[in-house]
Design an enzyme around this catalytic site. Sequence first.
Site, mmCIF file in Angstrom:
data_model
loop_
_atom_site.group_PDB
_atom_site.id
_atom_site.type_symbol
_atom_site.label_atom_id
_atom_site.label_comp_id
_atom_site.label_asym_id
_atom_site.label_seq_id
_atom_site.Cartn_x
_atom_site.Cartn_y
_atom_site.Cartn_z
ATOM 1 C CB SER A 1 -0.968 -0.351 1.226
ATOM 2 O OG SER A 1 -1.686 0.723 1.281
ATOM 3 C CG ASP B 1 -1.677 4.083 -1.710
ATOM 4 O OD1 ASP B 1 -2.748 3.934 -2.826
ATOM 5 O OD2 ASP B 1 -2.305 3.520 -0.538
ATOM 6 C CG ASP C 1 -2.927 0.061 -2.466
ATOM 7 O OD1 ASP C 1 -2.328 0.716 -1.975
ATOM 8 O OD2 ASP C 1 -3.523 -0.920 -2.015
ATOM 9 C CG ASP D 1 -5.952 1.231 -1.560
ATOM 10 O OD1 ASP D 1 -4.947 1.923 -1.619
ATOM 11 O OD2 ASP D 1 -6.439 0.868 -0.038
#
Length: 454
Positions: A94, A237, A239, A241
Amino acid sequence: MKVFGSSGTRGVANEELTPEFVLRVAKAAGTAWGADRVAVARDTRYTGRMLADAAASGLASTGTDVDRLGIIPTPGAQAYAEREEMPTIVITASHNPPQYNGVKLVGSDGVELAVADLETVEQTLLAEGFETAPWDRTGRVREIDGVRRAYVDELLAHADRERIADAELTVALDPGHGAGSLTSPAFFRALGCRVITVNGQADGHFPGRDPEPVPSNLADLGRLVRATDTDLGIAHDGDADRAIFFDESGEYVEGDAALAALAAAELEAGDTTVSAVNVSQRLVDVATDAGAELELTPIGSTNIITRIEELEANGQRVPVAGEGNGGIFFPEFRLARDGAYTAARFLELVAERPASELVEPYGGYANVRKNIHYESTADRDAMLDAAANHAHSSEAELNTRDGYRLDHGDAWVLARPSGTEPLVRIYAEARDEARAQTLADDMHEAMADAAAGN
Ligand code: MG
């Protein structure tokens, strides 16, 4: 849970988070799931391929076929999981720094695994009760093409393309070399925006900035917005999300202010919204004004997801939920945080008025933070007892889901032990700086006296 924390397992790759460990997690998940087929996805991290290979091997050894999705945002992997009704392992850390990696487990409904399901996987892992297939029954691994395109198409089908395209907006995008580098530029262009990027190439060394979209990492994006005729700056960020915004003048928009603006546009009387106990007064005010309920959970997205599922099962409408870190849920779309989708919802609002005007009502809140150090658990417990007494003697509404949060209607204060350090953290927020300071000081005083008297 020993192995799976609130955000899956994370650590420095090849030190704390080794291929051997990922292999064992995948064997445990493959065994616990008992599915015919499981997908494996990853973000752009340099160690992602190595660890995704380990995950695929572990799954195949349990007799599970594997769909390799390659690099895709976590919400894109969740979309695939839901569409194909297939559990999915995502290799991602993440927002953590480049040397980190991690494992996230997603169910065949596209939702992160709930605590009870994670515990089943964990028990299998700790007991090493792995299913082992005979050689000619081990899983087949296949590469799946076009997964990113399918994800972008799905996003487009759920965004108000006409409204955004008509406004002829310019977007400055900083996907931070993460998985969003490969999907978000195409998505915003297809929405009819002009797109300029910084840190836009997928690169697992993250040469331009660290993956966490906090102001200290986003100076380049601010400069890009100021130097160009841009309507909205968007940062993800690692990833993708999460989405964090800059207004048209290059000012950083606090995540709490963006959440409040999105919630204000979404909430109707009788709705419920969900956030964590450190939620900003901004969302409290938005919910109050809309005649909506605000439910607070312990900090951590798993807790928010679980609460939304409970509320929806009870027939409550939860159109929007999330935290002030840019991680926002639109559960009617999917019970997953999605940075690109969140940004599209924000662009729908920016199509009507400038971003600065949109968030203006949510500026001017004052936050105060204080920490109290403790020497022993006895000291800590005495301090928390004092916080409880202080809370009970107050007129404020008390929430004890995660520490002690006192809601005064116009302001709040929270005392909560740190999960990682010998500290109790005190947070206070109000429209008025002096009021926030007084609330934090009062809590601090009550707790400091207890520690001294112990
Ligand atoms: Mg993330």
